[in-house]
Write a protein that holds these residues in place. Structure first.
Motif, short mmCIF file in Angstrom:
data_model
loop_
_atom_site.label_atom_id
_atom_site.label_comp_id
_atom_site.label_asym_id
_atom_site.label_seq_id
_atom_site.Cartn_x
_atom_site.Cartn_y
_atom_site.Cartn_z
N GLY A 90 -33.74 15.03 -17.55
CA GLY A 90 -34.93 15.71 -17.05
C GLY A 90 -35.93 14.81 -16.35
O GLY A 90 -36.73 15.28 -15.53
N ASP A 91 -35.87 13.51 -16.62
CA ASP A 91 -36.78 12.57 -15.98
C ASP A 91 -36.11 11.75 -14.88
O ASP A 91 -36.71 10.84 -14.32
CB ASP A 91 -37.39 11.63 -17.03
CG ASP A 91 -36.34 10.82 -17.77
OD1 ASP A 91 -35.14 11.11 -17.63
OD2 ASP A 91 -36.73 9.89 -18.50
N ARG A 92 -34.90 12.08 -14.54
CA ARG A 92 -34.16 11.32 -13.52
C ARG A 92 -34.48 11.83 -12.12
O ARG A 92 -34.72 13.02 -11.93
CB ARG A 92 -32.66 11.43 -13.76
CG ARG A 92 -32.23 10.77 -15.03
CD ARG A 92 -30.75 10.49 -15.05
NE ARG A 92 -30.45 9.72 -16.24
CZ ARG A 92 -30.58 8.40 -16.31
NH1 ARG A 92 -30.96 7.71 -15.29
NH2 ARG A 92 -30.30 7.78 -17.44
N PRO A 93 -34.42 10.92 -11.15
CA PRO A 93 -34.57 11.36 -9.76
C PRO A 93 -33.48 12.37 -9.42
O PRO A 93 -32.33 12.20 -9.80
CB PRO A 93 -34.39 10.08 -8.94
CG PRO A 93 -34.60 8.96 -9.91
CD PRO A 93 -34.23 9.48 -11.27
N GLY A 94 -33.85 13.43 -8.76
CA GLY A 94 -32.89 14.44 -8.36
C GLY A 94 -32.75 15.58 -9.35
O GLY A 94 -32.03 16.54 -9.08
#
Length: 186
Positions: free
Chosen positions: A140-144
């Motif tokens: 949920g906190d990853r780029p994309g």
């Protein structure tokens, strides 16, 4: 859908049935007591297992220990039929009563036909929801993430694949497994 998955950070350490996942998690915690493990069910939900005792104890708590088969009694086998009340208009009851086999048979046939008709859309919706739950928990906190979510719910397989391409391999692989049916057509 996929099986139960055990993750330690970005790394998937097990994938299989409930018992396999629980025993793998217990083994990993025996090796590394401070390890932080997350276990996900086939619907992408995070689950907890009681990992106390040995594998036999876990299997018993999960209900995976085969019970001794009880001898079959005499008479008709139980079919799991449940009687409940249905409220219909008089014209509906008249139509049902005129059907071969009566109201119960006609209602069962109607329900089965509706289930078959909704099966594809229901499977796609369930796959989207499972993939989203898992992605939200582990990425949920990853780029994309937002682009992947939009592509997932839009049915855009190429956009989804592009959005998760740079994610850790085990997370992306498990996400592709969960989302596979979300992109089926027909």
């Amino acid at each position: 859908m996929s099986g139960y998955a055990v993750f330690e950070g970005e790394r998937r350490i097990a994938l299989g049935g409930r018992l396999e996942a629980a025993v793998a998690a217990q083994a990993r915690l025996a090796e590394a007591p401070d390890a932080i493990l997350l276990i996900f069910d086939p619907e992408g939900r995070q689950v907890d297992f009681d990992l106390r005792g040995g594998p036999w104890d876990i299997a018993r708590r999960l209900g995976e220990v085969p019970e001794q088969a009880a001898p079959r009694g005499r008479g008709r086998p139980k079919l799991g039929v449940t009687a409940r009340e249905v409220t219909l208009l008089p014209r509906h009851w008249e139509w049902l009563a005129a059907q071969p086999g009566g109201a119960s048979v006609a209602l069962r046939k109607l329900v089965e036909a509706a289930r078959r008709q909704a099966e594809g859309p229901d499977r796609r919706r369930a796959a989207r929801e499972a993939a989203y739950r898992f992605a939200h928990a582990l990425a949920g906190d990853r780029p994309g993430f937002e682009a992947a979510s939009r592509a997932l719910f839009a049915g855009n397989a190429e956009g989804f694949a592009a959005a998760i391409a740079e994610w850790p391999a085990d997370i992306a692989d498990h996400l592709r497994r969960l989302a596979a049916e979300a992109f089926e057509t027909g």
